[in-house]
Write a protein that holds these residues in place. Structure first.
Motif, short mmCIF file in Angstrom:
data_model
loop_
_atom_site.label_atom_id
_atom_site.label_comp_id
_atom_site.label_asym_id
_atom_site.label_seq_id
_atom_site.Cartn_x
_atom_site.Cartn_y
_atom_site.Cartn_z
N LYS A 1 -37.07 19.07 3.87
CA LYS A 1 -36.60 19.38 5.22
C LYS A 1 -35.56 18.34 5.63
CE LYS A 1 -40.64 21.57 7.34
NZ LYS A 1 -41.60 21.44 8.44
N THR A 2 -34.44 18.81 6.14
CA THR A 2 -33.47 17.90 6.73
C THR A 2 -33.31 18.29 8.19
OG1 THR A 2 -31.41 19.17 6.53
CG2 THR A 2 -32.23 18.07 4.53
N GLY A 3 -32.79 17.41 9.01
CA GLY A 3 -32.59 17.84 10.39
C GLY A 3 -32.28 16.75 11.37
N VAL A 4 -31.74 17.18 12.50
CA VAL A 4 -31.47 16.29 13.63
C VAL A 4 -31.97 16.94 14.92
CG1 VAL A 4 -29.49 15.15 12.54
CG2 VAL A 4 -29.13 17.20 13.93
N ASP A 5 -32.03 16.11 15.97
CA ASP A 5 -32.52 16.59 17.26
C ASP A 5 -31.37 17.14 18.11
OD1 ASP A 5 -34.76 15.31 16.24
OD2 ASP A 5 -34.53 13.54 17.52
N LEU A 6 -31.69 18.01 19.03
CA LEU A 6 -30.71 18.47 20.02
C LEU A 6 -31.44 18.69 21.33
CD1 LEU A 6 -27.74 19.45 20.55
CD2 LEU A 6 -28.51 21.74 19.91
N ASP A 7 -30.86 18.15 22.40
CA ASP A 7 -31.49 18.30 23.72
C ASP A 7 -32.96 17.86 23.68
OD1 ASP A 7 -29.33 19.14 25.04
OD2 ASP A 7 -29.92 21.25 25.19
N SER A 8 -33.22 16.75 23.05
CA SER A 8 -34.59 16.20 22.95
C SER A 8 -35.55 17.07 22.16
CB SER A 8 -35.21 15.95 24.32
OG SER A 8 -34.39 15.10 25.07
N ILE A 9 -35.08 18.09 21.50
CA ILE A 9 -35.98 18.90 20.67
C ILE A 9 -35.84 18.42 19.23
CG2 ILE A 9 -36.70 21.21 20.01
CD1 ILE A 9 -35.35 22.22 22.51
N LYS A 10 -36.96 17.98 18.70
CA LYS A 10 -36.91 17.31 17.41
C LYS A 10 -36.59 18.28 16.27
CE LYS A 10 -40.10 14.38 16.36
NZ LYS A 10 -39.35 13.15 15.99
N ASN A 11 -35.68 17.86 15.41
CA ASN A 11 -35.38 18.57 14.16
C ASN A 11 -35.01 20.03 14.38
OD1 ASN A 11 -36.07 16.22 12.72
ND2 ASN A 11 -38.23 16.81 12.77
N ILE A 12 -34.45 20.35 15.54
CA ILE A 12 -34.16 21.75 15.84
C ILE A 12 -33.00 22.28 15.01
CG2 ILE A 12 -32.68 21.18 17.82
CD1 ILE A 12 -35.05 24.06 18.06
N ILE A 13 -32.13 21.36 14.57
CA ILE A 13 -30.98 21.75 13.73
C ILE A 13 -31.17 21.11 12.36
CG2 ILE A 13 -28.45 21.72 13.51
CD1 ILE A 13 -29.62 23.16 16.01
N GLY A 14 -31.15 21.93 11.32
CA GLY A 14 -31.35 21.35 9.99
C GLY A 14 -31.30 22.42 8.92
N THR A 15 -31.64 22.00 7.71
CA THR A 15 -31.66 22.94 6.59
C THR A 15 -32.91 22.65 5.74
OG1 THR A 15 -30.43 21.40 5.15
CG2 THR A 15 -29.13 23.00 6.40
N PHE A 16 -33.26 23.61 4.91
CA PHE A 16 -34.20 23.34 3.83
C PHE A 16 -33.36 23.02 2.59
CE2 PHE A 16 -37.09 26.06 6.40
CZ PHE A 16 -38.20 25.25 6.42
N THR A 17 -33.26 21.77 2.24
CA THR A 17 -32.50 21.39 1.05
C THR A 17 -33.24 20.28 0.33
OG1 THR A 17 -30.48 21.82 2.33
CG2 THR A 17 -30.20 20.77 0.19
N GLN A 18 -33.48 20.47 -0.95
CA GLN A 18 -34.22 19.47 -1.72
C GLN A 18 -33.31 18.32 -2.09
OE1 GLN A 18 -37.39 20.08 -1.96
NE2 GLN A 18 -37.35 22.24 -1.42
N PRO A 19 -33.82 17.10 -2.02
CA PRO A 19 -33.06 15.98 -2.58
C PRO A 19 -33.03 16.11 -4.10
CG PRO A 19 -35.26 15.25 -2.00
CD PRO A 19 -35.15 16.68 -1.54
N LYS A 20 -32.19 15.32 -4.77
CA LYS A 20 -32.16 15.34 -6.23
C LYS A 20 -33.22 14.42 -6.81
CE LYS A 20 -29.10 18.41 -6.60
NZ LYS A 20 -29.45 19.73 -7.14
N ALA A 21 -33.70 13.48 -6.02
CA ALA A 21 -34.77 12.58 -6.45
C ALA A 21 -35.21 11.74 -5.25
CB ALA A 21 -34.31 11.67 -7.58
#
Lengths: 352, 352
Positions: free
Chosen positions: A136-156
């Motif tokens: 899970k990746t993501g950032v907050d917007l308008d105090s809502i946690k992780n509302i903007i993000g993607t499902f992207t796996q790290p490489k390690a």
């Protein structure tokens, strides 16, 4: 400790920074970019430099520390630095920090030029047992946690206990809450082990078991359609308490402290609605009561807390979906809770 | 015309808006959100409303028209509206517009709550033959086109010729450039057919063939590691010319007009470096010369144009990678071109 295999990538525990050097060499990247915050630049980067070298092997991008940085403005800042550094599609981003760095750095990497590779080096206990696993990746917007993000796996992912040896106690407690959760939802023996361990500085072995549990859940359900919801135990109420505290308290709760409140409330709901026994509820209340200071929840904050729960991205429409415990070590997803029930659980917590 | 099957989704041509209604019913979405710009709200939304109804079956989100809107600030605006409307993870986003709407709307949807479903209803010829197929989403940053985005497939694409019947001629020409490109890179017979067709308003059959070609390329290589680069023909130079024009001209080139310039330049490079014959080069120059007005490229803009080419996300380090033609209907990827060669091709264009 064995390397854990996740969704197409490895989580290294032994000699992990040596493994990182190997990984970079084998990846034939055009350039590495290390993302830090002002704290990890001081406390963690020197160790990394012992492995990567200091002499221009990578470019450094530093952002302010803290949840306030976890927003789109800071993403724009990092994207622009990548552009200015001439980062191309074969660039590698190395996120060195706590959950803010790994979540934001993962989001920036997953969207820069439609996605460049990134690896995570979680430096707090919380990010080691939580944010670094699951894609899970993501950032907050308008105090809502992780509302903007993607499902992207790290490489390690590279784990090292050195990083959290100097963490403040409250940061240790923050990560510990997630570890206790892993026991509660999936592994009663692990819960028992945690109860009897010295938790002032959890061992990397305990971290390893937590990561194993989380990894088993997320690899089975990477996009959170089903059993991954197990990990939400304590989070429906906990996230709301965390956001409310961030907006109103001069010294806000950490993530884990808020989740600890949420787990006590949701253990009470589990007792009322899902079969958790009175004795198990009492045991959970006792463990959290010993570890975590009591948090004051004012009566007049209930409506605002309920509104925050409604905005949680896991809820559909007006229904509040909770993950509860049927017993210690076993969860049940999609328990619909009413506003009254949720407020009663908050009231229960305040009476303890 | 047959429905085209792309990477896990359908592209509908026959009775497509009836198909949309069926799609929404079957998807059991919690709510639909239609994204438009001020132009498509006027010219295209009424047709859509005949199918969806007007009475609160969806919420409308409108942004300003034009490439200037294709940035993160507008994404934040749309994300916030989704939050305010209470959009949950089972929400559907319907992007009704040209490439700005489909690219930005796709990016917003692919990152809101880590991804909600979206469908594309491309309303310009260009977006029908280009932006709507291939799963690329994105917005611009610092005048660099599509530098931030994701690879995310829509759940369906709905084509309707009704939408572009009222398009200005320059918008038709803009889409036509991509259609001509599809012939040049993959299908000499289609190129010949286009040459002899009435191109003042291309038929939906011609659109269908273009979409087929693009779809074949992108389904084979969704993440642009190899043959998808075929689609970059004309774009290395064309994108730079487009960005430069946007920054300097009072009446900037459309995407297709810029790509038409790029294709003539890169056809010249193809003749010098990749085996395209003199006769084929002459034919290409003649076709574009008849359709597109001559664009003035000042000598002193060459360094800036080259810098823009270096920043293109497809290039690695300082190498400029061009897709060229070995003959009409056949491409060759990864031709490294020097600054001198690229400038000579611009000079060639100006002498025509």
């Amino acid at each position: 400790m064995e390397t854990i295999q996740s969704n197409g990538y490895n989580i290294y525990f032994e000699d992990s920074l040596t493994q990182l050097v190997k990984f970079i060499e084998q990846g034939k990247y055009s350039r590495s970019f290390v993302l830090t915050d002002e704290n990890t630049s001081v406390h963690c980067l020197p160790l990394l430099q012992q492995y990567l070298g200091e002499d221009g092997n990578y470019d450094l991008i530093e952002i302010n520390a803290g949840e306030e940085s976890k927003n789109i403005d800071f993403c724009v800042g990092v994207w622009k630095m990548l552009i200015d550094f001439g980062a191309d599609r074969k660039a590698l981003m190395i996120n060195l920090g706590g959950g803010v760095i790994t979540d934001l750095g993962g989001f920036v990497a997953s969207t820069y030029k439609r996605g460049i590779d990134f690896v995570q080096i979680p430096t707090t206990l919380l990010s080691q047992v939580d944010a670094s696993v699951g894609g899970k990746t993501g950032v907050d917007l308008d105090s809502i946690k992780n509302i903007i993000g993607t499902f992207t796996q790290p490489k390690a992912v590279f784990m090292a206990a050195e990083f959290f040896k100097t963490l403040p106690d409250r940061q240790i407690l923050s990560g510990l809450a997630e570890m206790l959760k892993h026991g509660l939802i999936c592994d009663a023996a692990y819960w028992d082990k945690l109860k009897t361990s010295d938790l002032s500085l959890p061992s990397l072995e305990l971290v390893h078991r937590s990561v194993e549990i989380k990894n088993e859940v997320v690899t089975e359900d990477p996009h959170e359609h089903g059993i991954r919801k197990a990990l939400n135990f304590g989070h429906t109420i906990g996230h709301a308490v965390e956001t409310y505290s961030m907006l109103h308290d001069s010294d806000p709760l950490t993530h884990g402290e808020a989740i600890a409140v949420g787990m006590v409330c949701e253990a009470w709901l589990s007792n009322k609605k899902a079969g958790l026994s009175d004795a198990e509820l009492a045991e959970i209340v006792e463990v959290f009561g010993k570890l975590y200071p009591k948090h004051k929840i004012a009566d007049d904050s209930y409506p605002a807390l309920f509104t925050l729960m409604q905005k949680d991205k896991k809820n559909q429409g007006n229904k509040i979906n909770c993950t509860l415990l049927t017993r210690i070590g076993q969860f049940s997803i999609d328990n619909i809770c009413t506003e009254d029930e949720l407020c009663d659980s908050l009231r229960y917590y305040t009476t303890l």
